[in-house]
Design a protein around this motif. Structure first.
Motif, PDB file in Angstrom:
ATOM      1  N   TYR A   1       3.202  17.880 -11.532  1.00 11.24           N
ATOM      2  CA  TYR A   1       2.532  19.342 -12.114  1.00 11.24           C
ATOM      3  C   TYR A   1       1.885  20.225 -10.828  1.00 11.24           C
ATOM      4  O   TYR A   1       2.556  21.693 -11.375  1.00 11.24           O
ATOM      5  N   SER A   2       1.673  20.023 -10.249  1.00  9.88           N
ATOM      6  CA  SER A   2       2.077  20.883  -9.011  1.00  9.88           C
ATOM      7  C   SER A   2       2.442  21.387  -8.700  1.00  9.88           C
ATOM      8  O   SER A   2       2.825  23.000  -8.008  1.00  9.88           O
ATOM      9  N   GLY A   3       3.598  20.875  -7.767  1.00 10.19           N
ATOM     10  CA  GLY A   3       4.448  21.267  -7.682  1.00 10.19           C
ATOM     11  C   GLY A   3       4.125  21.639  -5.787  1.00 10.19           C
ATOM     12  O   GLY A   3       5.476  21.975  -4.688  1.00 10.19           O
ATOM     13  N   ASN A   4       3.046  20.728  -5.314  1.00  8.37           N
ATOM     14  CA  ASN A   4       2.595  20.836  -3.999  1.00  8.37           C
ATOM     15  C   ASN A   4       3.758  19.475  -2.844  1.00  8.37           C
ATOM     16  O   ASN A   4       3.910  19.161  -3.307  1.00  8.37           O
ATOM     17  N   LYS A   5       4.413  20.059  -1.739  1.00  9.33           N
ATOM     18  CA  LYS A   5       4.658  19.117  -1.106  1.00  9.33           C
ATOM     19  C   LYS A   5       3.894  18.182  -0.300  1.00  9.33           C
ATOM     20  O   LYS A   5       3.013  18.760  -0.394  1.00  9.33           O
TER      21      LYS A   5
ATOM     22  N   LEU B   1      -1.452   4.755  12.804  1.00  8.18           N
ATOM     23  CA  LEU B   1      -0.497   4.339  14.126  1.00  8.18           C
ATOM     24  C   LEU B   1      -1.433   3.982  14.734  1.00  8.18           C
ATOM     25  O   LEU B   1      -1.708   2.701  15.679  1.00  8.18           O
ATOM     26  N   GLU B   2      -2.487   4.567  14.892  1.00  7.14           N
ATOM     27  CA  GLU B   2      -3.636   4.319  16.334  1.00  7.14           C
ATOM     28  C   GLU B   2      -4.715   2.913  15.955  1.00  7.14           C
ATOM     29  O   GLU B   2      -5.032   2.598  16.669  1.00  7.14           O
ATOM     30  N   ASN B   3      -4.953   3.038  14.541  1.00  9.46           N
ATOM     31  CA  ASN B   3      -5.880   2.057  14.249  1.00  9.46           C
ATOM     32  C   ASN B   3      -5.167   0.529  13.251  1.00  9.46           C
ATOM     33  O   ASN B   3      -6.651  -0.670  13.440  1.00  9.46           O
ATOM     34  N   LEU B   4      -3.958   0.547  12.966  1.00 14.35           N
ATOM     35  CA  LEU B   4      -3.748  -0.106  12.411  1.00 14.35           C
ATOM     36  C   LEU B   4      -2.503  -1.241  12.499  1.00 14.35           C
ATOM     37  O   LEU B   4      -2.100  -0.254  13.773  1.00 14.35           O
ATOM     38  N   TYR B   5      -2.334  -2.500  12.800  1.00 19.46           N
ATOM     39  CA  TYR B   5      -1.080  -2.657  13.273  1.00 19.46           C
ATOM     40  C   TYR B   5       0.231  -3.243  12.408  1.00 19.46           C
ATOM     41  O   TYR B   5       0.411  -4.705  11.847  1.00 19.46           O
ATOM     42  N   ARG B   6       0.236  -2.726  11.507  1.00 21.85           N
ATOM     43  CA  ARG B   6       1.313  -2.491  10.815  1.00 21.85           C
ATOM     44  C   ARG B   6       1.610  -1.168  11.134  1.00 21.85           C
ATOM     45  O   ARG B   6       1.848  -0.278  10.985  1.00 21.85           O
ATOM     46  N   GLY B   7       3.330  -1.054  10.869  1.00 18.03           N
ATOM     47  CA  GLY B   7       4.238  -0.060  10.576  1.00 18.03           C
ATOM     48  C   GLY B   7       4.751   0.330   9.242  1.00 18.03           C
ATOM     49  O   GLY B   7       3.767   0.252   8.529  1.00 18.03           O
ATOM     50  N   ILE B   8       5.165   1.811   9.666  1.00 17.04           N
ATOM     51  CA  ILE B   8       4.834   2.277   8.431  1.00 17.04           C
ATOM     52  C   ILE B   8       5.786   3.461   7.906  1.00 17.04           C
ATOM     53  O   ILE B   8       6.187   4.103   8.895  1.00 17.04           O
ATOM     54  N   THR B   9       6.302   3.276   6.985  1.00 12.02           N
ATOM     55  CA  THR B   9       7.425   4.085   5.961  1.00 12.02           C
ATOM     56  C   THR B   9       6.977   5.211   5.376  1.00 12.02           C
ATOM     57  O   THR B   9       6.096   5.903   5.293  1.00 12.02           O
ATOM     58  N   VAL B  10       7.471   6.578   5.842  1.00  6.15           N
ATOM     59  CA  VAL B  10       6.666   8.122   5.451  1.00  6.15           C
ATOM     60  C   VAL B  10       8.150   8.220   4.654  1.00  6.15           C
ATOM     61  O   VAL B  10       9.214   8.299   4.943  1.00  6.15           O
ATOM     62  N   THR B  11       8.117   8.639   3.665  1.00  6.33           N
ATOM     63  CA  THR B  11       8.956   9.952   2.474  1.00  6.33           C
ATOM     64  C   THR B  11       8.344  10.951   2.144  1.00  6.33           C
ATOM     65  O   THR B  11       7.406  10.648   2.529  1.00  6.33           O
ATOM     66  N   ASP B  12       9.146  12.080   1.844  1.00  9.73           N
ATOM     67  CA  ASP B  12       8.671  12.981   1.089  1.00  9.73           C
ATOM     68  C   ASP B  12       9.007  13.487  -0.195  1.00  9.73           C
ATOM     69  O   ASP B  12       9.392  12.066  -0.722  1.00  9.73           O
TER      70      ASP B  12
ATOM     71  N   MET C   1       0.611  -0.989  -0.323  1.00  9.13           N
ATOM     72  CA  MET C   1       0.007  -0.006   0.018  1.00  9.13           C
ATOM     73  C   MET C   1       0.681   1.339  -0.275  1.00  9.13           C
ATOM     74  O   MET C   1       1.619   1.500   0.678  1.00  9.13           O
ATOM     75  N   GLN C   2       1.006   2.010  -1.749  1.00 10.45           N
ATOM     76  CA  GLN C   2       1.033   3.453  -1.144  1.00 10.45           C
ATOM     77  C   GLN C   2       0.502   4.880  -1.064  1.00 10.45           C
ATOM     78  O   GLN C   2      -0.627   4.327  -1.490  1.00 10.45           O
ATOM     79  N   VAL C   3       0.764   5.319   0.027  1.00 14.03           N
ATOM     80  CA  VAL C   3      -0.549   6.439   0.180  1.00 14.03           C
ATOM     81  C   VAL C   3       0.264   8.084  -0.329  1.00 14.03           C
ATOM     82  O   VAL C   3       0.971   7.927   1.088  1.00 14.03           O
ATOM     83  N   VAL C   4       0.042   8.632  -0.719  1.00 17.24           N
ATOM     84  CA  VAL C   4      -0.098  10.070  -1.381  1.00 17.24           C
ATOM     85  C   VAL C   4      -0.201  11.177  -0.892  1.00 17.24           C
ATOM     86  O   VAL C   4      -1.762  11.066  -1.410  1.00 17.24           O
ATOM     87  N   THR C   5      -0.100  11.661   0.217  1.00 14.68           N
ATOM     88  CA  THR C   5      -1.400  13.073   0.897  1.00 14.68           C
ATOM     89  C   THR C   5      -0.715  13.629   1.115  1.00 14.68           C
ATOM     90  O   THR C   5       0.503  13.838   1.861  1.00 14.68           O
ATOM     91  N   SER C   6      -2.003  14.859   1.103  1.00 13.01           N
ATOM     92  CA  SER C   6      -1.209  16.823   1.785  1.00 13.01           C
ATOM     93  C   SER C   6      -1.685  16.611   2.906  1.00 13.01           C
ATOM     94  O   SER C   6      -0.362  17.579   3.452  1.00 13.01           O
ATOM     95  N   LYS C   7      -1.641  15.571   3.747  1.00  9.91           N
ATOM     96  CA  LYS C   7      -2.048  15.450   5.595  1.00  9.91           C
ATOM     97  C   LYS C   7      -1.112  14.734   5.987  1.00  9.91           C
ATOM     98  O   LYS C   7      -1.848  13.292   6.767  1.00  9.91           O
TER      99      LYS C   7
END
Length: 285
Positions: free
Chosen positions: A224-228, A208-219, A193-199
């Motif tokens: 197109y938009s240039g948004n982080k 993390l509060e609800n899922l029994y798995r670890g998560i890796t976060v990258t910037d 699973m890969q999630v791209v989000t502005s939040k």
């Protein structure tokens, strides 16, 4: 609405179990597996309905599940056992067909469908389903295969009490049930699973509060938009996918989510055992 939907599925699956037991398996003395099979043996040897034995024998196992698998899961399981027991009291024990092989095959398929959907709705039929789920928390073994191994004991017992021919029909029925359960209950299948989000921080915290798995976060940055943006990566089971979707939408309905099936997982797939479980959450299933 989700709870009501689950209760309806559990109700239908439990009725299907009662129908399969009384119409296909019991008339030919073909047993189901686990505690249900033991209840059938007692009902064939003693003047007491299998539904009553089923409820009584499940009490200690459900108490164990209450401590390990959560209250909501066990409440759903008690509901399933009660509906199955009552249905077996009112559905007449009669042969749909005189062919023992056909009865074992169709009975096994119907039991597998019922058990599979009950487990997907955060419940169980009690007995070895609960024990199998407890064991699959530690090992990524298909639930149907696990339950099939546990049920072999019932087959040997039935062979000594009745005939070995009926024991072989019982083994065939239990094997078919295990195959069908694994087609429906797909916990052992892993998804990337890969999630791209502005939040990113909010979504990460909620998962993390609800899922029994670890998560890796990258910037990341929108080309197109240039948004982080933040890119969250995790490996979940197919069974958890239906639970994860609304968690993400609840925080960021506009998040881009990519799901793909993964062939193999190496390393620490589960989070630390000290992770505090969320009441009623099916992460243990």
């Amino acid at each position: 609405m989700d709870k009501l939907y689950n209760w309806l599925i559990i109700f239908a699956g439990s009725i299907l179990l009662g129908f399969a037991f009384n119409m296909f398996l019991l008339p030919h003395e073909i047993l189901s597996g686990g505690v249900t099979g033991i209840a059938m043996i007692f009902s064939l040897m003693l003047p007491l309905n299998a539904g009553i034995w089923l409820f009584v024998l499940n009490i200690p196992i459900l108490i164990l599940g209450w401590m390990k698998l959560g209250k909501m899961f066990i409440l759903n399981s008690i509901y399933s056992v009660a509906v199955t027991s009552i249905s077996m009291l009112y559905i007449p024990v009669m042969k749909v067909t005189e062919d023992v092989l056909l009865s074992s095959v169709f009975g096994g398929v119907l039991v597998g469908i019922g058990v599979g959907f009950i487990i997907r709705s955060y419940g169980s039929t009690g007995g070895f389903d609960v024990i199998g789920l407890l064991l699959t928390m530690k090992r990524d073994i298909p639930l149907g295969f696990m339950v099939f191994g546990l049920n072999s004991l019932v087959v040997f017992v039935s062979g000594f009490i009745f005939t070995w021919e009926l024991a072989m029909y019982t083994m065939a029925s239990i094997y078919i049930t295990g195959l069908v359960v694994d087609r429906i209950h797909t916990r052992h299948i892993k998804l990337n699973m890969q999630v791209v989000t502005s939040k990113g921080d909010e979504v990460k915290k909620h998962l993390l509060e609800n899922l029994y798995r670890g998560i890796t976060v990258t910037d990341g940055e929108g080309a197109y938009s240039g948004n982080k943006v933040k890119i969250l990566h995790s490996v979940i089971t197919r069974y958890e996918l239906a639970y994860v979707r609304p968690l993400i939408k609840e925080v960021d309905p506009d998040a881009f989510v990519s799901i793909s099936e993964t062939m193999e997982v190496m390393g620490n797939f589960r989070r630390d055992e000290n992770f505090k479980k969320v009441p009623g959450h099916p992460q243990s299933l």
